[in-house]
Design a protein around this motif. Structure first.
Motif, PDB file in Angstrom:
ATOM      1  N   THR A  84       0.561  -0.623   0.015  1.00 37.44           N
ATOM      2  CA  THR A  84       0.019  -0.047   0.117  1.00 37.44           C
ATOM      3  C   THR A  84       0.972   1.190  -0.032  1.00 37.44           C
ATOM      4  N   TRP A  85       0.088   2.164  -0.462  1.00 34.00           N
ATOM      5  CA  TRP A  85       0.879   3.779  -0.484  1.00 34.00           C
ATOM      6  C   TRP A  85       0.765   4.652  -0.225  1.00 34.00           C
ATOM      7  N   ARG A  86       0.930   5.453   0.925  1.00 37.85           N
ATOM      8  CA  ARG A  86       0.388   6.387   1.919  1.00 37.85           C
ATOM      9  C   ARG A  86       0.073   7.482   0.831  1.00 37.85           C
ATOM     10  N   VAL A  87      -1.000   8.037   0.397  1.00 39.34           N
ATOM     11  CA  VAL A  87      -1.577   8.788  -0.482  1.00 39.34           C
ATOM     12  C   VAL A  87      -2.110   9.726   0.310  1.00 39.34           C
ATOM     13  N   ALA A  88      -1.909  11.300  -0.370  1.00 35.87           N
ATOM     14  CA  ALA A  88      -2.448  12.921   0.172  1.00 35.87           C
ATOM     15  C   ALA A  88      -2.890  13.348  -0.845  1.00 35.87           C
ATOM     16  N   LEU A  89      -3.858  14.427  -0.621  1.00 39.35           N
ATOM     17  CA  LEU A  89      -5.381  14.437  -1.790  1.00 39.35           C
ATOM     18  C   LEU A  89      -5.039  16.278  -2.012  1.00 39.35           C
ATOM     19  N   VAL A  90      -4.888  17.212  -2.816  1.00 44.57           N
ATOM     20  CA  VAL A  90      -4.534  18.897  -1.860  1.00 44.57           C
ATOM     21  C   VAL A  90      -5.919  19.107  -2.761  1.00 44.57           C
ATOM     22  N   GLY A  91      -6.750  19.383  -2.340  1.00 45.79           N
ATOM     23  CA  GLY A  91      -8.128  20.633  -3.095  1.00 45.79           C
ATOM     24  C   GLY A  91      -8.905  19.913  -3.297  1.00 45.79           C
ATOM     25  N   ILE A  92     -10.186  19.703  -2.837  1.00 44.00           N
ATOM     26  CA  ILE A  92     -11.626  19.369  -2.442  1.00 44.00           C
ATOM     27  C   ILE A  92     -12.131  20.156  -3.209  1.00 44.00           C
ATOM     28  N   GLY A  93     -11.834  20.202  -4.521  1.00 40.47           N
ATOM     29  CA  GLY A  93     -13.305  20.462  -5.637  1.00 40.47           C
ATOM     30  C   GLY A  93     -13.932  19.654  -5.909  1.00 40.47           C
ATOM     31  N   ASN A  94     -14.755  20.183  -7.253  1.00 38.02           N
ATOM     32  CA  ASN A  94     -15.023  18.130  -7.986  1.00 38.02           C
ATOM     33  C   ASN A  94     -14.515  17.618  -8.326  1.00 38.02           C
ATOM     34  N   ILE A  95     -13.089  17.654  -9.414  1.00 33.19           N
ATOM     35  CA  ILE A  95     -12.300  16.604  -9.095  1.00 33.19           C
ATOM     36  C   ILE A  95     -11.994  15.694  -7.782  1.00 33.19           C
ATOM     37  N   GLY A  96     -11.550  16.894  -7.047  1.00 27.61           N
ATOM     38  CA  GLY A  96     -10.726  16.308  -5.847  1.00 27.61           C
ATOM     39  C   GLY A  96     -11.803  15.296  -5.526  1.00 27.61           C
ATOM     40  N   SER A  97     -12.669  16.314  -4.979  1.00 28.45           N
ATOM     41  CA  SER A  97     -13.895  15.093  -3.842  1.00 28.45           C
ATOM     42  C   SER A  97     -14.282  13.595  -4.763  1.00 28.45           C
TER      43      SER A  97
END
Lengths: 217, 217
Positions: A84-97
């Motif tokens: 498993t890879w630990r991933v972060a997501l930046v930007g919770i807009g349309n695409i991010g969500s």
DNA sequence: ACGGCTATGTGAAAAGCTTCACAAAAGAAG
DNA sequence: CTTCTTTTGTGAAGCTTTTCACATAGCCGT
């Protein structure tokens, strides 16, 4: 097959396709599969399949084909998705969500465990059990959470600043959804997901009347 | 430049990049741009830029470079995005919902004007001013609404059935987000958007320690 | 146990794509 | 008006990727 060899980007992308096809075959209880069948399922040629796999070893049996389960495991190892890879997501807009809930990522071992945004209305809110952090704490929290991969889904105008921060936090792998090219140091891997590109390709194909094979100047 | 010539997929994808860069240059009031500068902005080589453009004509001025505004218009014409395309979107899940609001599509002339789903809770609901239709009316409504391109964002398990319907409705261009290969007749263009693929590429690059240049068997 | 059949693995050939390198064109400067 | 500088457009070379084709290996049926 032996020694060192440069592997092309296309070969790696096709390994993803083989992996996907093998997952289906495994679910359907196939024990073995031929390069011909694998090729048919992903619209490639049998020779291409065999050549791709031969870069990494001899996984097949002559006269029989490839063992589905084992080949799947081998490819997972090659692609590095046997973990498993630990991933972060930046930007919770349309695409991010949308990406937070995108099951294909977790299925391949990419676990989104941190979310960031700069919008006060979003900070503190909960998405699929993850609380959105303030982007101002990006560097600290990326390292605290031992993040290995960051997905960028922010507007194009701010993407470079965000990426600079991510790089400064020591992250070496970035997936960018912003429609802009981004500068990173040589030791950081960055890949771009440009969703308009394929639509534009379709458009080109349609305009260049039925075939896309020929074009007039 | 003259006569007929096969244009590679890579060249078309790079045209998308040039178009994007030219949009920025135009906004920043540049009159001309050299192949060198265009290349720098999209991480390509100047020769590559010139060769790509030369397939379609002579747009530059020696000693000066390319006229930003005019080249942008030319590329838009080549790609077929100097017009609007009527687009329908099938599957209003995570990804589908995000795409309805994805501004990059409309910016390039791809107007999403119809939405479809099979979920009774979603049918009739409003997304960005578009009411979700019942997928059972897909064929009729696609043709009534004069749809030219369909985006498929449904689960992999049902994607082939949906695509069969779309093809039967006479649609010739499909953008597929489902992680599965789909069969369509030769006269239908289909392109695939596989968002895990680039993550897998990152994973491969990281696992094959820093360089992705070499691999051991 | 053996012959037939099937499908891999792989050098070599073919095709395709990118880079090179330079002649030619055009603006700028004096 | 002539020279200098810049940058295009493009054949040709170089490199990469794909396809071909076949020797080889191994299963299967008798």
């Amino acid at each position: 097959m032996l020694g060192k060899k440069r592997i092309s980007e296309s070969t790696i992308h096709r390994l993803s396709l083989y992996y996907r096809a093998l997952s289906v075959l495994e679910k359907d209880n196939y024990d073995t599969v031929s390069s011909k069948e694998l090729a048919r399922r992903e619209k490639l040629t049998p020779a291409q399949v065999r050549k791709d796999l031969s870069f990494f070893g001899s996984f097949g049996t002559r006269g029989l084909g490839y063992p589905v389960k084992e080949l799947k495991t081998q490819i997972a190892g090659i692609l590095g998705i046997d973990r498993t890879w630990r991933v972060a997501l930046v930007g919770i807009g349309n695409i991010g969500s949308a990406l937070v809930s995108y099951k294909e990522f977790s299925r391949q071992g990419f676990q989104i465990v941190k979310l960031f945004d700069n919008d006060q209305r979003k900070i503190g809110s909960n998405h699929k059990g993850i609380v959105v952090s303030d982007i101002r704490n990006l560097q600290q929290e990326l390292s605290d959470a031992k993040i290995e991969v960051v997905i960028v889904a922010v507007p194009a105008t701010v993407a470079q600043y965000i990426v600079d921060d991510i790089v400064n936090a020591g992250i070496k792998a970035i997936l960018n959804f912003a429609p802009v090219n981004l500068k990173v140091p040589d030791d950081v891997y960055i890949r771009h997901e440009n969703m308009s590109m394929e639509l534009e390709y379709l458009s080109f194909a349609m305009v260049n009347n039925h075939a896309q094979k020929r074009v007039r100047a």
